[in-house]
Design an enzyme around this catalytic site. Structure first.
Site, PDB file in Angstrom:
ATOM      1  N   ASP A  12       0.886  -1.160   0.000  1.00  0.00           N
ATOM      2  CA  ASP A  12       0.000   0.000   0.000  1.00  0.00           C
ATOM      3  C   ASP A  12       0.927   1.214   0.000  1.00  0.00           C
ATOM      4  O   ASP A  12       1.473   1.578   1.042  1.00  0.00           O
ATOM      5  CB  ASP A  12      -0.896   0.000   1.239  1.00  0.00           C
ATOM      6  N   GLU A  72      -1.278  -1.515  -4.606  1.00  0.00           N
ATOM      7  CA  GLU A  72      -2.518  -0.757  -4.738  1.00  0.00           C
ATOM      8  C   GLU A  72      -2.270   0.442  -5.643  1.00  0.00           C
ATOM      9  O   GLU A  72      -1.296   1.169  -5.475  1.00  0.00           O
ATOM     10  CB  GLU A  72      -3.006  -0.290  -3.364  1.00  0.00           C
ATOM     11  N   ASP A 145      -2.508   0.856   7.271  1.00  0.00           N
ATOM     12  CA  ASP A 145      -1.753   0.799   6.022  1.00  0.00           C
ATOM     13  C   ASP A 145      -1.131  -0.598   5.868  1.00  0.00           C
ATOM     14  O   ASP A 145      -0.987  -1.105   4.756  1.00  0.00           O
ATOM     15  CB  ASP A 145      -0.641   1.850   6.013  1.00  0.00           C
TER      16      ASP A 145
END
Length: 188
Positions: A12, A72, A145
């Site tokens: 991420d 992502e 996260d």
């Protein structure tokens, strides 16, 4: 015949906190290997943050030897500068994987949430709770996260390599496939 293990690093990307999760998949068994964050909050220099993202991602790759990286994709927000910085962070993390010849797969935040919870609009907390259920770990990380990075890895496993290529189509599932399918769009 024994089944081979596949290790997936999920990322991420972020310019203040980058989350990551690493899973191993053997047949239908999924095991959590590592979960954490790379904190960049105390750094003022954006370029130093980018170098740190590259170095730390390379260290993760060299330590865990993932077969694939799932990342992502940046989402479109109202603040263009934030999106630009996030895109740079994502690109640097991708470059670390590419420098080690590891296939990169990109998924939208909505696709990741849909894959994990069944709801593309799920909250970060809902994704984290579902990951705990699916992978059977107890401790909730301090930063969501980390679970977002883990969700990218698990999403990639669930998708069976049907990621989104750089061109946004599902035809090519990696940068290598994108380059092969689009020779005129890439200069060497």
């Amino acid at each position: 015949m024994s089944q081979s293990e596949k290790i997936i690093l999920g990322i991420d990307p972020g310019t203040n906190i980058m989350g990551y999760g690493i899973i191993s998949v053997t047949g239908s068994q999924i095991k959590l290997i590592a979960l954490g964050i790379i904190s960049l909050e105390k750094m003022d220099d954006h370029f130093l943050k980018l170098r740190t993202i590259f170095e730390k991602t390379t260290t993760l790759i060299d330590s865990y030897h993932p077969d694939e990286v799932a990342i992502e994709a940046p989402f479109f927000g109202k603040n263009v500068q934030s999106m630009l910085k996030l895109g740079r962070a994502q690109g640097v993390a991708m470059a670390a994987g590419l420098a080690r010849s590891i296939p990169i797969f990109e998924y939208s935040p909505k696709k990741i949430k849909q894959s994990i919870t069944g709801n593309g609009n799920a909250s970060k907390e809902q994704v984290a709770a579902m990951l705990q259920t699916l992978l059977g770990y107890q401790e909730t990380p301090q930063y969501l996260d980390a679970t977002d990075g883990l969700a990218a890895a698990l999403c990639h496993h669930f998708q069976g390599k049907a990621g989104i290529s750089a061109g946004g189509s599902k035809k090519g599932s990696s940068w290598k496939a994108f380059v092969a399918a689009n020779p005129g769009r890439v200069s060497k």
